[in-house]
Design an enzyme around this catalytic site. Structure first.
Site: not given
Length: 210
Positions: A65, A69, A135, A138, A145, A163-164
């Site tokens: 990550d 954000g 995850d 979005h 990617r 996820h989602d």
């Protein structure tokens, strides 16, 4: 799932419902031998479910990550949290919160955190993955990617978790749903039993790009 990590995961800040987290933990615990990897960690809630599986497997989970954000965390967007802005640079910084979550849960021994963009690490990654959990951001560009970067690294018999995933646009953004459909339609993956918005797929054929 170990009670201490389950309690820590439930109380950690983030967006992973407990039933979906438990399903992710079970998929990681029962995956074939090999590394577990998480793309997009935010403040570490979902990481703890994977950390519990890693501890039971006698391994680690690698998280990647950039900790600046996703788009939805930026000022003016729905999930913006001003307390996460680093005043020194004026940008989101979720790394201190992530480290706090992992440390207070006592999971630093099984979490290897890489601070980088997912595609940057993927270009350096050389081994097959037992499980890759996507995850991250979005947007379509980011989700596509992440899929292109990490799906090819999932081993035959390994698990791709996304996820989602919301089939109905009224329930959520469609970018994760589109990469889920791409995985299914590729013929390289077969669907396993998921939970809620968590989709689980097993690789059954080599990546067409490999």
């Amino acid at each position: 799932m170990p009670e201490d990590l389950l309690a820590a995961a439930r109380s950690a800040p983030g967006f992973m419902p407990d039933d979906e987290g438990a399903a992710l933990y079970a998929a990681a615990r029962d995956a074939i031998p090999g590394p577990l990897l998480e793309v997009g960690s935010y403040l570490g809630k979902s990481t703890l479910y994977l950390a519990a599986a890693a501890r039971e497997r006698g391994g680690v989970v690698v998280t990647v990550d950039h900790h600046r954000g996703s788009e939805e965390h930026q000022p003016g967007w729905e999930y913006h949290d001003p307390s996460l802005v680093d005043p020194a640079v004026g940008r989101i910084d979720t790394l201190p919160g992530f480290r706090h979550t992992i440390a207070t849960a006592g999971a630093e021994d099984v979490v290897v955190a890489v601070v980088a963009r997912g595609e940057t690490l993927a270009a350096l990654w050389t081994g097959p993955l037992a499980l890759a959990f996507i995850d991250g951001s979005h947007t379509d560009e980011s989700a596509q990617r992440d899929y292109a970067s990490w799906a090819p690294h999932v081993a035959i018999g390994g698990v791709l978790a996304i996820h989602d995933v919301f089939p109905d646009p009224a329930d959520g953004g469609q970018a994760p749903h589109r990469i889920y459909r791409k995985a299914v339609e590729s013929g390289e993956f077969t669907e396993l039993t998921g939970c809620g918005s968590l989709r689980l797929l097993r690789r059954v054929r080599p990546c067409a790009l490999s």
